[in-house]
Design an enzyme around this catalytic site. Structure first.
Site, PDB file in Angstrom:
ATOM      1  CE  LYS A   1      -1.713   1.528   4.027  1.00  0.00           C
ATOM      2  NZ  LYS A   1      -1.294   2.899   4.374  1.00  0.00           N
ATOM      3  CG  ASN A   2       2.313   2.668   3.496  1.00  0.00           C
ATOM      4  OD1 ASN A   2       1.168   3.008   3.198  1.00  0.00           O
ATOM      5  ND2 ASN A   2       2.694   2.411   4.728  1.00  0.00           N
TER       6      ASN A   2
ATOM      7  NE  ARG B   1       0.777  12.072   7.396  1.00  0.00           N
ATOM      8  CZ  ARG B   1       1.257  13.288   7.490  1.00  0.00           C
ATOM      9  NH1 ARG B   1       0.423  14.276   7.689  1.00  0.00           N
ATOM     10  NH2 ARG B   1       2.540  13.517   7.397  1.00  0.00           N
TER      11      ARG B   1
ATOM     12  CB  CYS C   1      -5.197  10.348  11.238  1.00  0.00           C
ATOM     13  SG  CYS C   1      -3.619   9.688  11.652  1.00  0.00           S
TER      14      CYS C   1
ATOM     15  NE  ARG D   1       0.035  10.303   9.889  1.00  0.00           N
ATOM     16  CZ  ARG D   1      -0.365   9.260   9.155  1.00  0.00           C
ATOM     17  NH1 ARG D   1      -1.546   8.720   9.382  1.00  0.00           N
ATOM     18  NH2 ARG D   1       0.388   8.779   8.182  1.00  0.00           N
TER      19      ARG D   1
ATOM     20  CG  ASP E   1       6.567  20.670   9.934  1.00  0.00           C
ATOM     21  OD1 ASP E   1       5.992  19.567   9.941  1.00  0.00           O
ATOM     22  OD2 ASP E   1       7.628  20.861  10.543  1.00  0.00           O
ATOM     23  CG  LEU E   2       9.497  18.185   8.265  1.00  0.00           C
ATOM     24  CD1 LEU E   2      10.127  16.882   8.739  1.00  0.00           C
ATOM     25  CD2 LEU E   2      10.383  19.372   8.615  1.00  0.00           C
TER      26      LEU E   2
ATOM     27  CG  ASP F   1       3.454   1.442   9.380  1.00  0.00           C
ATOM     28  OD1 ASP F   1       3.672   1.718   8.196  1.00  0.00           O
ATOM     29  OD2 ASP F   1       3.169   2.305  10.237  1.00  0.00           O
TER      30      ASP F   1
ATOM     31  NE  ARG G   1      -7.369   4.457   5.650  1.00  0.00           N
ATOM     32  CZ  ARG G   1      -6.782   5.551   6.134  1.00  0.00           C
ATOM     33  NH1 ARG G   1      -7.166   6.066   7.290  1.00  0.00           N
ATOM     34  NH2 ARG G   1      -5.805   6.129   5.478  1.00  0.00           N
TER      35      ARG G   1
HETATM   36  C1  EPZ Z   1       4.395   6.938   6.280  1.00  0.00           C
HETATM   37  O1  EPZ Z   1       3.597   7.969   6.827  1.00  0.00           O
HETATM   38  C2  EPZ Z   1       3.488   5.710   6.200  1.00  0.00           C
HETATM   39  N1  EPZ Z   1       2.368   6.019   5.304  1.00  0.00           N
HETATM   40  C3  EPZ Z   1       2.968   5.378   7.602  1.00  0.00           C
HETATM   41  O2  EPZ Z   1       2.198   4.175   7.493  1.00  0.00           O
HETATM   42  C4  EPZ Z   1       4.164   5.100   8.513  1.00  0.00           C
HETATM   43  O3  EPZ Z   1       3.701   4.877   9.826  1.00  0.00           O
HETATM   44  C5  EPZ Z   1       5.124   6.305   8.506  1.00  0.00           C
HETATM   45  O4  EPZ Z   1       5.502   6.625   7.149  1.00  0.00           O
HETATM   46  C6  EPZ Z   1       6.392   6.039   9.307  1.00  0.00           C
HETATM   47  O5  EPZ Z   1       7.064   4.934   8.775  1.00  0.00           O
HETATM   48  C7  EPZ Z   1       2.575   6.023   3.964  1.00  0.00           C
HETATM   49  O6  EPZ Z   1       3.675   5.793   3.492  1.00  0.00           O
HETATM   50  C8  EPZ Z   1       1.393   6.335   3.100  1.00  0.00           C
HETATM   51  P1  EPZ Z   1       6.381  10.338   8.267  1.00  0.00           P
HETATM   52  P2  EPZ Z   1       4.136   9.495   6.809  1.00  0.00           P
HETATM   53  O7  EPZ Z   1       6.277  11.606   7.505  1.00  0.00           O
HETATM   54  O8  EPZ Z   1       5.022   9.718   5.654  1.00  0.00           O
HETATM   55  C9  EPZ Z   1       6.735  13.710  11.579  1.00  0.00           C
HETATM   56  C10 EPZ Z   1       0.309   2.795   7.742  1.00  0.00           C
HETATM   57  O9  EPZ Z   1      -0.084   2.232   8.781  1.00  0.00           O
HETATM   58  N2  EPZ Z   1       6.549  14.673  10.479  1.00  0.00           N
HETATM   59  O10 EPZ Z   1       7.520   9.418   7.974  1.00  0.00           O
HETATM   60  O11 EPZ Z   1       2.959  10.361   7.010  1.00  0.00           O
HETATM   61  C11 EPZ Z   1       5.486  12.891  11.840  1.00  0.00           C
HETATM   62  O12 EPZ Z   1       4.611  13.585  12.708  1.00  0.00           O
HETATM   63  C12 EPZ Z   1       0.788   4.233   7.802  1.00  0.00           C
HETATM   64  O13 EPZ Z   1       0.404   2.240   6.618  1.00  0.00           O
HETATM   65  C13 EPZ Z   1       6.665  16.036  10.761  1.00  0.00           C
HETATM   66  O14 EPZ Z   1       6.891  16.436  11.901  1.00  0.00           O
HETATM   67  O15 EPZ Z   1       5.029   9.529   8.126  1.00  0.00           O
HETATM   68  C14 EPZ Z   1       6.042  11.632  12.463  1.00  0.00           C
HETATM   69  O16 EPZ Z   1       6.279  11.873  13.845  1.00  0.00           O
HETATM   70  C15 EPZ Z   1       0.497   4.885   9.155  1.00  0.00           C
HETATM   71  N3  EPZ Z   1       6.498  16.927   9.752  1.00  0.00           N
HETATM   72  C16 EPZ Z   1       7.396  11.461  11.771  1.00  0.00           C
HETATM   73  O17 EPZ Z   1       7.693  12.731  11.181  1.00  0.00           O
HETATM   74  C17 EPZ Z   1       6.253  16.531   8.455  1.00  0.00           C
HETATM   75  O18 EPZ Z   1       6.137  17.388   7.566  1.00  0.00           O
HETATM   76  C18 EPZ Z   1       7.419  10.419  10.667  1.00  0.00           C
HETATM   77  O19 EPZ Z   1       6.333  10.708   9.815  1.00  0.00           O
HETATM   78  C19 EPZ Z   1       6.155  15.136   8.199  1.00  0.00           C
HETATM   79  C20 EPZ Z   1       6.331  14.235   9.221  1.00  0.00           C
END
Ligand code: EPZ
Length: 428
Positions: free
Chosen positions: A23-24, A98, A122, A127, A130-131, A312, A404
């Site tokens: 999925k991801n 998201r 969520c 989530r 900003d980055l 995950d 999902r």
């Molecule tokens: C991806 O989400 C996955 N989703 C998530 O899987 C997974 O849990 C996550 O990566 C971590 O491995 C998809 O790939 C569609 P992140 P993502 O940006 O990209 C912080 C599932 O169950 N952050 O790597 O949204 C954030 O809050 C889902 O399949 C910022 O602060 O996660 C978190 O603490 C759930 N600012 C950390 O970084 C930003 O702009 C990692 O988030 C972006 C992220």
């Protein structure tokens, strides 16, 4: 009508599971189709609700997609984006998923402007994005946050730049990576995410004519090109689904053949931890065999970005540790609120104490069946795992979360001698 799952306890997994496409990986790949007016043909796309949501978003923008069912577990999708006329990703769709944010980079790179609804939080956390925004600004975009939308413009196109992520972000890396493929000049992304899904996206973009190197390491270099061409790409297998069924074999002290996946590359730290718990892995043709040693030993888990233990697979492992013979700790370092399954496991007789984002799990002899509620995608499966070994019957509510991210759960478990009843509940 609310869909629930009813599971009788005392079941043992024994059989084989065909692992679906990830999925991801599929979600960013679908968004990547926006980058080119030529056709993108994706194979091994899992039939999931989140995939349907992304296809709905793409169609809302003006893309056309042709979905072909190749098997119960896999579709092919042909995407044409020469008809895109709408550059706004609306709240009604974005609030459902998201990962909709993944159209941000491709729209901005190809059309020079777009408006994306802020995703909203969520269950597992705020989530933020900003980055994603800072990365686009580094490439020369002008961003305004107004009325719950991110409005981005790059009238003279994006310019290659160097950008270091302060923390590892998977979709943040994917968004900037996609945008940079059409930027003018060279982009260097530092502290980039190394997840296999990021690598799969980069491999597909290179097939489309992008010029990307370093993917899979913390430094990714992208030399911008003018156009991207048509391509055909097969999505990598879903390591989270595979890890989930490996844990199902562990918690029920059974065995499972995971077909179509090489987990040792995709889940290095996970395999190590599972071996410490008492699972035995052996390579078989076109997959991996998982056998229980008959014991479930306590361990300490800390979730980390790849190649660390994946967040995950945190909830699923916690269910197994609930019946380990000893005390384990689970530290969730990625999401601020990804321990909601604890409250539901406690209803089933687990002995878990939570302090902040750390859980102390004291193994108990046996869990008890109970009515419980799924709170998020991975938590929903952790409750199924607990139900399989509980005494008596468990009914899991809000099972829409499961659909999902996991396809054909009933059918895949049936291949392993496990009965999972989906029941429709009138009312509520
Ligand atoms: C991806 O989400 C996955 N989703 C998530 O899987 C997974 O849990 C996550 O990566 C971590 O491995 C998809 O790939 C569609 P992140 P993502 O940006 O990209 C912080 C599932 O169950 N952050 O790597 O949204 C954030 O809050 C889902 O399949 C910022 O602060 O996660 C978190 O603490 C759930 N600012 C950390 O970084 C930003 O702009 C990692 O988030 C972006 C992220």
């Amino acid at each position: 009508m609310v869909e629930k799952i009813k599971i009788r306890g005392g079941q043992k997994v024994s059989g084989k599971v065909q692992i679906s496409g990830a999925k991801n990986a599929a979600l960013p790949l679908l968004a990547a189709s926006i980058l080119s007016e030529n056709e993108l043909h994706l194979k091994n796309i899992p039939p999931l609700v989140d995939i349907t949501t992304m296809l709905t978003l793409l169609e809302n923008l003006g893309c056309s997609s042709l979905v072909t069912k190749n098997s119960m577990y896999a579709n092919s999708v042909k995407l044409k984006t020469d008809g895109i006329g709408n550059l706004v990703a609306p709240y009604e769709i974005v609030k459902k998923m998201r990962a909709s944010i993944l159209v941000f980079g491709p729209l901005l790179a190809r059309f020079g402007r777009c408006s994306i609804s802020l995703p909203g939080g969520c269950a597992i956390g705020v989530r933020p994005i900003d980055l994603h925004i800072r990365g686009m600004e580094a490439l020369g975009a002008r961003i305004e946050l107004k009325d719950g939308y991110v409005h981005a413009v790059a009238p003279n196109g994006l310019k290659g730049a160097e950008f270091e992520f302060p923390i590892s972000t998977v979709t943040g890396t994917e968004n900037i990576l996609m945008a940079a493929t059409l930027a003018d000049g060279v982009t260097v992304l530092k502290n980039a995410a190394m997840e296999p899904e990021v690598v799969d996206l980069a491999n597909c973009l290179n097939k489309m004519g992008a010029n990307i190197s370093g993917h899979g390491s913390k430094v990714i270099t992208i030399k911008g090109v003018q156009h991207l061409k048509a391509a055909v790409h097969e999505v990598i297998p879903d390591r989270v689904e595979a890890g989930t069924y490996a844990i199902a074999a562990g918690i029920t002290k059974g065995n499972v053949d995971l077909i179509g996946v090489n987990l040792r590359k995709l889940l290095p730290n996970f395999i190590e931890k599972m071996e410490q718990i008492g699972l035995i892995f052996s390579d078989i043709e076109n997959g991996l065999r998982v056998q229980s040693s008959g014991e479930i030993l306590p361990v300490d888990i800390e979730t980390e970005p790849f190649p660390g233990y994946p967040t995950d697979l945190q909830a699923q492992c916690m269910s197994m540790l609930c019946i380990a013979n000893g005390i384990s700790t689970v530290k969730e370092n990625i999401w601020e609120n990804r321990l909601m399954h604890v409250a539901e496991l406690l209803r089933m007789g687990a002995d878990i104490a939570v302090c902040g984002t750390q859980a102390k799990v004291c193994g108990v002899k046996q869990l008890k069946g109970a009515p419980v509620m799924a709170t998020d995608l991975r938590a929903s499966f952790s409750l199924i795992l607990a139900a399989l070994v509980a005494r008596g019957e468990t009914v899991i509510d809000r099972i829409y979360h499961l659909n999902r991210g996991y396809c054909c759960v009933k059918e895949k478990f049936a291949q392993c001698g496990v009965v999972v009843d989906k029941i429709m509940w009138v009312g509520e």
